[in-house]
Design a protein around this motif. Structure first.
Motif, PDB file in Angstrom:
ATOM      1  N   ASP A 219     116.762  -7.971 -30.039  1.00 41.44           N
ATOM      2  CA  ASP A 219     115.301  -7.919 -29.890  1.00 41.44           C
ATOM      3  C   ASP A 219     114.822  -8.887 -28.821  1.00 41.44           C
TER       4      ASP A 219
ATOM      5  N   GLY B  21     110.168  -5.901 -26.529  1.00 45.34           N
ATOM      6  CA  GLY B  21     109.994  -4.820 -27.493  1.00 45.34           C
ATOM      7  C   GLY B  21     108.903  -5.143 -28.504  1.00 45.34           C
TER       8      GLY B  21
ATOM      9  N   THR C  61     104.881  -3.862 -31.853  1.00 43.70           N
ATOM     10  CA  THR C  61     105.218  -3.288 -30.552  1.00 43.70           C
ATOM     11  C   THR C  61     103.899  -3.093 -29.801  1.00 43.70           C
TER      12      THR C  61
END
Lengths: 267, 622
Positions: A49, A219, A234
């Protein structure tokens, strides 16, 4: 998002990830002289991530990152890196961590190469020479290996700090304003490096005022103001959280609205 | 000068003063300032007020007017010689001092060039005033009025000197702007004038020198006979007469500006206030003329001043000293660092690189060579015998001193690293191990410095064995008392001393590093050292604290070794022999190391709990 067993799952702001969280922050609070710099922040980040941490000046971004990296102790709350509490088991946690500060702090008396050798030994990188050569090449520093930090431009210092951070292939990478002082070419390479590092399995937190960078590579986005979480998710999710801006609103508009800096009404 | 620039100048000075005073709101600075001020008052002002200090003042100048005039002539000739070299050798850049900010702000501003130059001239005044204050302290004589007059005279002399230096550098800058032929013509004219001056002056000075030699009496074989002969021969009067003759001729005429410059400082007390006022007025006119010379200069100072400001900015960074290293010097490391292993070794390696990049084996070889050379030279034929004998004491001092001051003298430890806390803190190293690694570098540096003492002592011992060092007697006596062969006394003594000395160095280093963690704001962090009164006071206080803590840390070792010796010598009545010295040394070292271990544990806990202040995190020294 999958949380570690036994952890309480936060209700609305959490996102389900199929992978295991390598950064787990719960109720992080930091106060200076009674003034709250960070207030009850919680988040989880899985390997791969990239989280963009944004907020106005003085919102508590750097303090948050410093608490996560174990540089300053939190007033309350906990930070776990790869399952290890950064305050209870700091050495184990730090083995998986790399932190790049907003100002490139380096040892004035060590050359570029010395820095890499030092960090290699600190983190026990057995193939340090090969890794160092590779990172010097990627960061355009191979010609400056015998230079002292005082002889480098700010951008080069920043590259060296990042090379030192990536030397031991950390599982958690924390970057505070990583693009400051970099030229456009270096910025592009830096963005690629961040994306590749995440693709290789690292969880990355990037704090930046460059919202286009955050929008491009992150992200997830975490907007904080006055030490509190303002919005998280997001880009689509935080866009949905401010429906009045429309479905094609950019991060800049969302950020200004979320932090109350949107002065359109005054115009 | 432009009123805005005057505002900038006065406000800057006021701002700096207010900033210093505001710091005193914090107890740490207030206490430091109080101690620093008390120290200065006690050592400087008190004797001054009691009239005990007359370094160059009343006692020196209790001479009559002709001798003062002769001294003034001598000083003027000396200044002339310095100025000649200055003007003939074209080195240096424009001396106008500006900061980069001032240049970026002032140069594009609608301010006359004269005003900017005048501003640059005035900017050097704080330095001039500090120099004046120090020199007044040494030079002043008589009552308050005379002290003020001396201060003003010195200020005018220093200011004129500063302006002259600026004018010369601007002249050089102008030379660079002129066509080559014009520049050379000007330089030749200047060289011609100076040659003419020194030809004339040379004749006069040669006459003066021959007169002086003729005036010297016979019988000047020793200091006492020389003084007596000089007194008996009225040499002072004859010298003064010769100087007066020289001064009244062409030399005096040629030296007029310098005699005006130094005039107020050499007015005889019996000449009266009017003579002093005239001398001061003349000196003031010279100062004003110099000021006009500078502000009217047409030299382009801007680019050079900007260049100078940048260079000063860079060299002000203490790190600049590393940049001068050659490529080979940069590649040198204290010792080869393996890729894996204990991370503490890497921290020690890093800290040693701050002070020394030589391989430690090379350093030991250098120390051995230096020690042997020193002993050889001190015992060379023709050298007094006592110098050779003295080397034993010098060696012992060189062995012991670096270890006693390890913590105070070396700063390649947490005191430099605390400002890099953001870099160090994420390292996966346990607190006490990091602290132990940090305190190691000053100890290693101190022991490497002590190796010179070991080398001198061993060489001295060998020289004594070979009959060179002239210290066989004392060594023989000590060897007899300690029941050991004389040749073995020094090696055994060194073996006995090294462990406790290393432990003492470690104790000193531990204490300094603990202070950095407990009282970071009282510790000079980073490479820079601070010199304000408050920091001076803090330094005195921490020095006393360190000394007390050292005594407390050494107490167990002293008690242990003292008890053993007391039992052995007083109760059992057994003599002390040399071979037990290493055992005693080891026991003493072990006691000190036990204290150090506790301190390292405490340091580790402090490091783990450290909540770095904003000042530490921003990389500024607190």
């Amino acid at each position: 998002m999958s949380l570690q067993s036994g952890e309480t799952q936060r209700p609305s702001a959490t996102i389900e990830y199929p992978r295991e969280a390598v950064i787990h922050i719960e109720g992080l609070t930091k106060s200076y002289d009674g003034k709250l710099a960070v207030n009850q922040l919680s988040l989880d980040l899985a390997s791969g991530d990239i989280l963009g941490l944004v907020g106005p000046n003085g919102a508590g971004k750097t303090t948050t990152l410093r608490c996560i990296a174990g540089i300053i102790p939190p007033t309350s709350g906990s930070v776990r890196i790869c399952g290890h509490d950064i305050n209870e088991a700091p050495v184990e946690a730090r083995r998986h961590l790399a932190f790049v500060a907003d100002e490139p702090h380096l040892f004035e008396y060590l050359t570029v190469w010395d820095h890499l050798m030092l960090f290699g030994r600190i983190y026990g990188v057995s193939d340090v020479r090969e890794r160092a050569e590779e990172l010097l090449l990627i960061n355009d520093l191979q010609e400056r290996r015998t230079a002292f930090p005082g002889e480098l431009s700010r951008g080069m210092k920043q590259k060296l700090v990042i090379a030192c951070a990536l030397l031991h292939s950390p599982k958690v990478l924390i970057l505070d304003e990583p693009l400051t002082g970099l030229d456009p070419g270096a910025m592009r390479r830096m963005k690629r490096t961040v994306v590749r590092t995440a693709a290789a399995g690292a969880a990355i937190i990037v704090s930046s005022h460059m919202l286009h960078l955050v929008e491009e590579i992150c992200g997830r986005i975490f907007i904080i103001q006055n030490g509190r979480l303002a919005l998280e998710g997001t880009l689509d999710e935080i866009r949905a959280a401010v429906p009045e801006l429309g479905g094609d609103a950019g991060l800049e508009e969302i950020f200004l609205r979320a932090t109350g800096q949107d002065d359109d009404g005054d115009a | 000068m432009n009123t805005a620039l005057w505002f900038l100048l006065t406000r800057s000075l006021r701002g700096r003063l207010v900033q210093r005073l505001r710091r005193l709101r914090q107890p740490k600075y207030l206490l430091g300032a109080a101690v620093g001020s008390f120290w200065i008052l006690f050592w400087v002002a008190r004797p001054l007020m009691r009239g005990n200090v007359h370094f160059g003042g009343a006692d020196f100048f209790q001479v009559d007017a002709p001798m003062l005039a002769a001294a003034q002539l001598g000083m003027s000739v000396a200044i002339a010689a310095v100025l000649t070299i200055w003007w003939l050798v074209p080195f240096g850049r424009p001396a106008l001092q500006f900061s980069e900010t001032e240049l970026h702000m002032l140069l594009p501003a609608p301010v006359s060039r004269r005003s900017i130059v005048q501003y640059g001239v005035l900017r050097s005044q704080p330095g001039v005033l500090i120099g004046t204050s120090i020199m007044t302290f040494f030079w002043a004589r008589g009552g308050p009025l005379q002290v003020v007059a001396t201060a003003v005279s010195l200020w005018m002399a220093f200011s004129t000197w500063e302006l002259h230096s600026t004018a010369r550098s601007l002249w050089l800058a102008r030379q660079r702007e002129l066509p080559r032929a014009d520049a050379w013509r000007r330089r030749l004219v200047l060289a011609g004038l100076l040659t003419l001056f020194w030809l004339l002056a040379g004749v006069v000075l040669a006459t003066l020198a021959s007169g002086l030699l003729a005036a010297l009496p016979d019988g000047m074989t020793s200091f006492d006979t020389t003084t007596a002969a000089l007194r008996a021969g009225n040499v002072a009067e004859r010298v003064a007469g010769l100087a007066a003759d020289a001064r009244s001729g062409v030399l005096g005429w040629a030296l007029t500006p310098l005699l005006i410059l130094t005039g107020p400082l050499f007015v005889a007390p019996e000449a009266g206030p009017m003579a002093a006022a005239v001398a001061m007025f003349a000196a003031f006119l010279l100062l004003a003329a110099h000021n006009e010379w500078v502000v009217r200069s047409r030299a382009r100072f801007e680019e050079a001043a900007l260049d100078r400001a940048k260079r000063e900015n860079r060299s002000a960074q203490l790190a600049a000293r590393f940049w001068r290293r050659s490529r080979r010097g940069r590649e040198r490391v204290p010792f080869p660092l393996a890729a894996t292993g204990a991370p503490e070794i890497a921290i020690l390696w890093k800290n040693l690189a701050l002070t020394r990049r030589f391989d430690w084996r090379l350093q030991l070889a250098f120390a051995a060579l230096a020690g042997i050379t020193l002993v050889a030279v001190s015992n060379a034929p023709g050298m007094p015998e006592w110098i050779g004998g003295l080397m034993g004491g010098a060696g012992l001092a060189t062995l012991v001193f670096p270890t006693l001051t390890a913590g105070r003298a070396q700063r390649n430890d947490l005191r430099c690293d605390l400002l890099k806390v953001e870099l160090l803190r994420p390292w996966p190293v346990v607190g006490w191990r990091l602290f132990a690694a940090e305190v190691g570098a000053p100890v290693a540096s101190a022991m490497l410095n002590s190796s010179l003492g070991v080398a001198i002592l061993l060489a001295w011992s060998l020289a004594t064995d070979l009959g060179f060092a002239g210290a066989a007697g004392p060594r023989q006596a000590a060897a007899e008392v300690l029941a050991i062969a004389p040749a073995l006394l020094v090696p055994v003594g060194i073996i006995a001393l090294l462990p406790p000395l290393a432990a003492v160095a470690l104790l000193s280093s531990c204490l300094e590093n603990l202070q950095a963690l407990v009282l970071p704001s009282w510790t000079a962090l980073g490479l820079a050292k601070k010199s304000a009164a408050a920091n001076f006071g803090q330094h005195i206080l921490t020095f006393f604290m360190h000394s007390l803590a050292m005594l407390a840390g050494l107490a167990p070792a002293v008690l242990l070794v003292g008890s053993i010796l007391a039992v052995q010598v007083l109760f059992w009545q057994l003599p002390l022999i040399a071979w037990e010295l290493p055992v005693l040394g080891f026991l003493g070292a072990a006691s000190i190391l036990a204290v150090c271990a506790a301190l390292i544990r405490a340091g580790g806990r402090l490091w783990n709990r450290l909540d770095p202040s904003e000042e530490l995190l921003s990389g500024r020294s607190v």
